[in-house]
Design a protein around this motif. Structure first.
Motif, PDB file in Angstrom:
ATOM      1  N   ASP A 160       0.837  -1.209   0.000  1.00 12.87           N
ATOM      2  CA  ASP A 160       0.000   0.000   0.000  1.00 12.87           C
ATOM      3  C   ASP A 160       0.869   1.255   0.000  1.00 12.87           C
ATOM      4  OD1 ASP A 160      -2.238  -1.625   0.109  1.00 12.87           O
ATOM      5  OD2 ASP A 160      -2.451  -1.461   2.281  1.00 12.87           O
ATOM      6  N   HIS A 161       1.945   1.237   0.786  1.00  8.86           N
ATOM      7  CA  HIS A 161       2.806   2.411   0.899  1.00  8.86           C
ATOM      8  C   HIS A 161       3.566   2.686  -0.394  1.00  8.86           C
ATOM      9  CE1 HIS A 161       2.986   2.164   5.600  1.00  8.86           C
ATOM     10  NE2 HIS A 161       1.808   2.544   5.141  1.00  8.86           N
ATOM     11  N   VAL A 162       4.021   1.635  -1.080  1.00  7.14           N
ATOM     12  CA  VAL A 162       4.752   1.874  -2.320  1.00  7.14           C
ATOM     13  C   VAL A 162       3.806   2.292  -3.440  1.00  7.14           C
ATOM     14  CG1 VAL A 162       4.740  -0.479  -3.266  1.00  7.14           C
ATOM     15  CG2 VAL A 162       6.666   1.022  -3.731  1.00  7.14           C
ATOM     16  N   ILE A 163       2.586   1.777  -3.425  1.00  9.92           N
ATOM     17  CA  ILE A 163       1.608   2.161  -4.444  1.00  9.92           C
ATOM     18  C   ILE A 163       1.291   3.647  -4.346  1.00  9.92           C
ATOM     19  CG2 ILE A 163      -0.836   1.928  -5.094  1.00  9.92           C
ATOM     20  CD1 ILE A 163       0.901  -0.246  -6.254  1.00  9.92           C
ATOM     21  N   ASP A 164       1.294   4.191  -3.136  1.00  7.81           N
ATOM     22  CA  ASP A 164       1.059   5.626  -2.951  1.00  7.81           C
ATOM     23  C   ASP A 164       2.101   6.479  -3.673  1.00  7.81           C
ATOM     24  OD1 ASP A 164      -1.198   5.201  -1.436  1.00  7.81           O
ATOM     25  OD2 ASP A 164      -0.165   5.367   0.498  1.00  7.81           O
ATOM     26  N   GLN A 165       3.286   5.903  -3.931  1.00  9.49           N
ATOM     27  CA  GLN A 165       4.363   6.641  -4.585  1.00  9.49           C
ATOM     28  C   GLN A 165       4.342   6.486  -6.102  1.00  9.49           C
ATOM     29  OE1 GLN A 165       8.282   6.012  -2.523  1.00  9.49           O
ATOM     30  NE2 GLN A 165       7.131   4.513  -1.338  1.00  9.49           N
ATOM     31  N   LEU A 166       3.615   5.491  -6.608  1.00  7.90           N
ATOM     32  CA  LEU A 166       3.613   5.188  -8.037  1.00  7.90           C
ATOM     33  C   LEU A 166       2.445   5.897  -8.722  1.00  7.90           C
ATOM     34  CD1 LEU A 166       4.414   1.357  -7.911  1.00  7.90           C
ATOM     35  CD2 LEU A 166       5.966   3.194  -8.566  1.00  7.90           C
TER      36      LEU A 166
END
Length: 206
Positions: free
Chosen positions: A46-52
């Motif tokens: 979830d946290h990495v998707i927020d950056q993509l």
């Protein structure tokens, strides 16, 4: 004399009870990964998707191609379908239109991962738990922690490449980005303990 004998008998009776304190075992999970580990990994995703945030114009027809996402069991990437689903969700929130046939797409999006798992490290000042070799009835001596830090870190590394379906030209390339989640349990002087986590808890209430 009777008082001394009674004291010895009481101590003899308490010793097995104290030893039995270390005999209790707890099964932390039925599958290979505990619920806590699963939540840490999905939270890291979830946290990495927020950056993509690939540059896909609103209304663009997008086909998500997972062929370069490590999904085979031998790849040891945990929860690949959750990550791919999260990429699709991100695109939809940006206004893209997901299509299931790449021939209908304006843009093809290829997500890929460089790792999804959990790291675990423990630091202890005190006496670790150990087995007491009592014949026919081995028991475990409980851990004595003057200070303990037990840390689990979920990690997810993702990238996205988007290109035009018709001519294969690059539309955008995002990443690699890394997302983390953490759960740290601390114990001080045997009695004081607490847990800090940015992932949902999986504590079972008895």
């Amino acid at each position: 004399m009777r008082h001394a004998t009674a004291t010895r008998l009481t101590a003899a009776g308490l010793l097995p009870a104290l030893l039995l304190v270390g005999c209790a075992t707890e099964r932390s999970s039925e599958p290979k990964s505990t619920a806590t580990e699963q939540l840490l990994i999905s939270t890291a995703i979830d946290h990495v998707i927020d950056q993509l945030r690939p540059a896909v114009p609103t209304g663009t027809k997008v086909f998500v191609d997972p062929q370069y996402f490590d999904t085979a069991p031998a790849d040891e990437i945990l929860y690949p379908k959750y990550a791919i689903g999260a990429v699709r969700d991100r695109l939809l929130k940006q206004g893209a239109r997901i299509v299931e046939d790449r021939r209908d797409a304006d843009i093809v999006v290829e997500p890929r991962t460089g790792g999804q798992s959990v790291d675990h490290d423990t630091f202890l000042v005190g006496i670790p738990s150990f087995n007491i070799p009592i014949p026919l009835a081995p028991v475990s001596f409980p851990e004595i922690a003057l200070f303990k830090k037990d840390r689990h870190v979920g990690v997810s590394k993702l990238s996205i490449t988007a290109y035009a379906e018709k001519d294969g030209g690059l539309v955008d390339s995002v990443g690699p980005m890394v997302g983390y989640s953490e759960r740290t349990h601390r114990v001080v002087l045997l009695l004081y303990e607490w847990t800090d986590s940015d992932a949902p808890t999986a504590d079972i209430k008895h």
